[in-house]
Design a protein around this motif. Structure first.
Motif, PDB file in Angstrom:
ATOM      1  N   ILE A  19       0.869  -1.190   0.000  1.00  0.00           N
ATOM      2  CA  ILE A  19       0.000   0.000   0.000  1.00  0.00           C
ATOM      3  C   ILE A  19       0.902   1.235   0.000  1.00  0.00           C
ATOM      4  O   ILE A  19       1.671   1.457   0.934  1.00  0.00           O
ATOM      5  CB  ILE A  19      -0.946   0.008   1.213  1.00  0.00           C
ATOM      6  CG1 ILE A  19      -1.916  -1.175   1.116  1.00  0.00           C
ATOM      7  CG2 ILE A  19      -1.696   1.340   1.293  1.00  0.00           C
ATOM      8  CD1 ILE A  19      -2.859  -1.318   2.296  1.00  0.00           C
ATOM      9  N   GLN A  23      -2.015   5.888  -2.309  1.00  0.00           N
ATOM     10  CA  GLN A  23      -3.329   5.329  -1.948  1.00  0.00           C
ATOM     11  C   GLN A  23      -3.786   5.917  -0.617  1.00  0.00           C
ATOM     12  O   GLN A  23      -4.960   6.211  -0.417  1.00  0.00           O
ATOM     13  CB  GLN A  23      -3.290   3.793  -1.822  1.00  0.00           C
ATOM     14  CG  GLN A  23      -2.776   3.060  -3.044  1.00  0.00           C
ATOM     15  CD  GLN A  23      -3.245   3.664  -4.347  1.00  0.00           C
ATOM     16  OE1 GLN A  23      -4.438   3.924  -4.530  1.00  0.00           O
ATOM     17  NE2 GLN A  23      -2.310   3.918  -5.240  1.00  0.00           N
ATOM     18  N   PHE A  43      -7.269   7.181   2.161  1.00  0.00           N
ATOM     19  CA  PHE A  43      -7.664   6.130   1.206  1.00  0.00           C
ATOM     20  C   PHE A  43      -8.790   6.601   0.279  1.00  0.00           C
ATOM     21  O   PHE A  43      -9.696   5.843  -0.068  1.00  0.00           O
ATOM     22  CB  PHE A  43      -8.096   4.851   1.930  1.00  0.00           C
ATOM     23  CG  PHE A  43      -6.991   4.193   2.703  1.00  0.00           C
ATOM     24  CD1 PHE A  43      -5.873   3.700   2.057  1.00  0.00           C
ATOM     25  CD2 PHE A  43      -7.064   4.081   4.093  1.00  0.00           C
ATOM     26  CE1 PHE A  43      -4.835   3.087   2.773  1.00  0.00           C
ATOM     27  CE2 PHE A  43      -6.034   3.475   4.817  1.00  0.00           C
ATOM     28  CZ  PHE A  43      -4.917   2.977   4.157  1.00  0.00           C
ATOM     29  N   ASP A  45      -9.501   7.189  -2.883  1.00  0.00           N
ATOM     30  CA  ASP A  45     -10.024   6.545  -4.097  1.00  0.00           C
ATOM     31  C   ASP A  45     -10.445   5.098  -3.876  1.00  0.00           C
ATOM     32  O   ASP A  45     -11.102   4.513  -4.735  1.00  0.00           O
ATOM     33  CB  ASP A  45      -9.007   6.651  -5.242  1.00  0.00           C
ATOM     34  CG  ASP A  45      -8.806   8.110  -5.663  1.00  0.00           C
ATOM     35  OD1 ASP A  45      -9.750   8.906  -5.487  1.00  0.00           O
ATOM     36  OD2 ASP A  45      -7.711   8.450  -6.142  1.00  0.00           O
ATOM     37  N   TRP A  46     -10.079   4.532  -2.735  1.00  0.00           N
ATOM     38  CA  TRP A  46     -10.610   3.210  -2.373  1.00  0.00           C
ATOM     39  C   TRP A  46     -11.911   3.370  -1.584  1.00  0.00           C
ATOM     40  O   TRP A  46     -12.752   2.497  -1.550  1.00  0.00           O
ATOM     41  CB  TRP A  46      -9.587   2.439  -1.514  1.00  0.00           C
ATOM     42  CG  TRP A  46      -8.406   1.942  -2.302  1.00  0.00           C
ATOM     43  CD1 TRP A  46      -8.262   1.956  -3.664  1.00  0.00           C
ATOM     44  CD2 TRP A  46      -7.213   1.354  -1.786  1.00  0.00           C
ATOM     45  NE1 TRP A  46      -7.056   1.407  -4.017  1.00  0.00           N
ATOM     46  CE2 TRP A  46      -6.390   1.027  -2.890  1.00  0.00           C
ATOM     47  CE3 TRP A  46      -6.754   1.053  -0.494  1.00  0.00           C
ATOM     48  CZ2 TRP A  46      -5.139   0.428  -2.742  1.00  0.00           C
ATOM     49  CZ3 TRP A  46      -5.509   0.455  -0.360  1.00  0.00           C
ATOM     50  CH2 TRP A  46      -4.704   0.149  -1.467  1.00  0.00           C
TER      51      TRP A  46
ATOM     52  N   GLU B 432      -1.842   2.994  -8.430  1.00  0.00           N
ATOM     53  CA  GLU B 432      -3.249   3.297  -8.734  1.00  0.00           C
ATOM     54  C   GLU B 432      -3.485   4.797  -8.552  1.00  0.00           C
ATOM     55  O   GLU B 432      -3.116   5.365  -7.530  1.00  0.00           O
ATOM     56  CB  GLU B 432      -4.177   2.569  -7.751  1.00  0.00           C
ATOM     57  CG  GLU B 432      -4.367   1.112  -8.035  1.00  0.00           C
ATOM     58  CD  GLU B 432      -5.384   0.496  -7.068  1.00  0.00           C
ATOM     59  OE1 GLU B 432      -6.343   1.189  -6.658  1.00  0.00           O
ATOM     60  OE2 GLU B 432      -5.193  -0.671  -6.711  1.00  0.00           O
TER      61      GLU B 432
END
Lengths: 198, 465
Positions: A19, A23, A43, A45-46, B432
């Motif tokens: 991670i 992120q 976090f 975008d998660w 990402e």
């Protein structure tokens, strides 16, 4: 800096490896000039979709998991040096991050803010994930003084490493600047006598 | 006693070593930028203390700045505020700022070397993980967090434990179409995104020694992408030649003195490293990444490794990465369509990178559906490119030459790749969302990126040169 001694809490499990700090807090949220408020975008975008709606499948949006301990897969905090990652985790309400491996810069940043990174073995990390999968209310106790982390329900325990100097900083709430500022004379002496002066 | 290069430089900077404590390490040069410094300046204000050695501190605005119309006020309010805050802080604390509009402005890791600020044997830090770039000159250079930025402001020192050392040797001759970016992507693909954690890496071997300074910077730049604290290369004639005559480089007698010292900066023959890895340059082909960390790279002609070939504990994360990228096990990458090409970032935005791309695209044109952004690393690189007519080559090819900044490497400004789109990027991270929410990044060399721009798909550049 915030003091840390001992904590007993339920955990939030995030069994993903590598991670990275992009992120934890994406770059587009790094425009603030203070340390506060980054937890809202932890976090990001998660946690939220493109319409800013919470994604129900993400663990922070699951009410079953609450607590002050974040448990994550190995090589946590790799990538960018942004201290905003440590601020965001702390601002959201975590006091401890447990993983089987931390990236160097993240670990340093966490320690400099009183957020305790606890590195455990792969086996112990798997035990934590298993216990939490069985019972989301599983509590862990992290004791900095004795350097032990314990799964309360099973009593299973493991010791963790921390630099003794950093440990005393956390226990007392001191930071590095307080420490070095007291050695200004030494720094000036070094500047005068150094092997090669740039 | 025999010492490694890292040990020589480190030991020369120890202000105090005390059993049970980290070393107090003196920092020669502190580079700062707008994103990771405001909270540190605030810390000084709260403590009521100045910047201890403002003359050893250099600032620029790079992360947040637009790459079009830099002469106009920054449109985005928060970005403008952050850049203005840097200007205000530098003025208040007496720090030199090469801000927007200044002929020296640019990406912090591009301007340090080109101005002769980066020198062998120095300790250098910046609130940015790619500070390892400066290691190409035989300096100990590494990224720090904002608390440490404040620490360096306050004391010109850091409290640090001496890192372990690793030597990575690359021997032999690079094949046609293979460059520095391919070397470093190859190494990271072998040792993983965490394989260097805890180490300071010295790159050595004939393939490394044969690289130009700018190519060496590309290699050292990505040390952090294998988790290493930093990377460095022993200085040699190539290094000295590059530095000589630059704006802030030592001059006349100072130069002679410096040179004599710099020539002592190498790892002693029998110095012990904590780890040693050796690779053959001939084994390296043009590299490209297929996943969401820089360790997920393959030779351009290889297929994506199967999920089942990964360690059991890593298969979920691996599958998640492939899903994000829209790729499947065992697929080739060659022939996959590309939407954007980004040539820039502290990894690959120097004049040699732009020259290589220009030489390749001369008399070629980009594929219609591809958008191509070339973002030079600094105003000086931009000026040089224009002086050489490279801007005209790009224009003819349909490549857009923009103004300097970090740009689409991290998408802090408006240079973002749209969701779901594929971008072949010469930057350093394929995480990402790195280039924009849900953007898909494939890291590669400037040549491989340029080849994708021309054909509109992932291409083996060796077939076009």
């Amino acid at each position: 800096m915030k003091k840390f001694e001992k904590l007993t809490s339920a955990v939030v499990p995030l069994s993903i490896e590598n991670i990275d700090t992009d992120q934890i807090i994406p770059a587009r949220f790094l425009k603030a000039t203070t340390r506060e408020g980054f937890g809202d975008n932890l976090f990001r975008d998660w946690r939220f979709d493109s319409n800013n709606e919470p994604k129900p499948e993400f663990v922070l949006n699951n009410n079953a998991y609450k607590g002050k301990i974040l448990v994550a897969g190995k090589n946590f905090g790799c990538g960018s040096s942004r201290e905003h990652a440590a601020w965001a985790i702390q601002d959201y309400g975590f006091d401890v991050v447990i993983s089987s491996f931390f990236a160097d810069i993240f670990k340093g940043n966490a320690l400099n803010n009183g957020l305790l990174p606890v590195q455990v073995s792969d086996g112990f990390l798997a035990d934590i994930f298993n216990e939490v999968a069985k019972d989301p209310q599983t509590q862990l106790t992290v004791d900095l003084e004795t350097q032990q982390v314990t799964i309360d329900a099973t009593g299973k325990s493991e010791s963790f490493e921390i630099n003794p100097y950093k440990k005393s900083c956390l226990l007392n709430g001191y930071d590095d600047i307080d420490f070095i500022l007291n050695q200004k004379d030494l720094i000036e002496t070094y500047e005068e006598n150094r092997p090669f002066k740039y | 006693m025999s010492k490694t290069l890292v040990e020589k430089i480190w030991d020369a900077h120890v202000v105090k070593r005390q059993e049970g404590f980290p070393d107090i390490l003196y920092i020669d040069t502190h580079l700062i930028h707008e994103v990771t410094s405001p909270q540190a300046f605030d810390g000084l204000r709260k403590r009521g203390i100045p910047v201890f050695r403002p003359k050893q501190t250099v600032a620029t605005a790079d992360h947040n700045v637009p790459t079009l119309d830099q002469h106009l006020p920054i449109k985005e309010e928060l970005s403008r505020y952050q850049v203005d805050m840097l200007t205000k802080n530098c003025k208040e604390f007496g720090v030199e700022l090469y801000g927007l509009g200044h002929p020296y402005q640019g990406i912090v890791h591009v301007i340090g070397p080109e101005l002769g600020i980066t020198l062998p044997g120095k300790t250098m830090v910046c609130g940015d993980s790619h500070t390892s770039t400066h290691g190409a000159f035989g300096a100990i250079a590494f990224g720090i967090g904002t608390s440490q930025v404040e620490q360096v402001f306050a004391t010109q020192c850091l409290l640090l434990s001496k890192p372990k050392t690793m030597k990575i040797e690359v021997n032999g001759e690079l094949k046609k179409g293979v460059g520095a970016k391919d070397i470093i992507l190859y190494i990271i693909s072998k040792i993983s995104a965490a394989g260097g954690t805890g180490y300071f890496v010295e790159f050595a071997g004939s393939a490394i020694q044969s690289l130009s300074m700018e190519a060496r910077m590309t290699v050292c730049n990505m040390s952090i992408e294998m988790g290493a604290r930093g990377g460095l290369i022993a200085p040699d004639e190539t290094t000295f030649e590059y530095i000589k005559g630059r704006e802030f480089a030592p001059k006349s007698e100072e130069w002679d003195k410096a040179l004599a010292y710099w020539k002592t900066l190498y790892s002693d023959n029998n110095a012990l490293f904590d780890a040693v890895l050796t690779y053959n340059a001939e084994d390296i082909e043009p590299m490209i990444t297929y996943g969401t960390n820089p360790g997920m790279g393959i030779g351009i002609t290889e297929n994506i490794p199967a999920t089942t070939a990964q360690p059991k504990s890593e298969q979920i994360s691996y599958q998640k990465a492939l899903d994000y990228m829209g790729f499947a096990d065992n697929e080739p990458l060659i022939g996959k369509p590309v939407d954007y090409v980004f040539i820039g970032s502290c990894t690959n935005s120097r004049i040699e990178d732009l020259r290589a791309v220009a030489t390749f695209v001369k008399d070629k044109r980009k594929a219609d559906h591809v958008e191509v952004w070339i973002v030079p690393g600094s105003k000086q690189v931009e000026a040089q490119a224009k002086a050489e007519g490279i801007d005209k080559v790009f224009e003819a090819a349909g490549f857009q030459l923009r103004e300097p900044g970090c740009s689409a490497c991290l998408g802090m400004n408006e240079d973002k790749i749209p969701a779901g789109k594929y971008c072949v990027s010469t930057s350093n991270r394929n995480f990402e969302g790195r280039q924009g929410p849900n953007a898909r990044t494939l890291l590669a060399s400037p040549l491989t990126a340029a080849a994708a721009a021309v054909t509109g798909k992932i291409t083996d550049v060796r077939e076009l040169i």
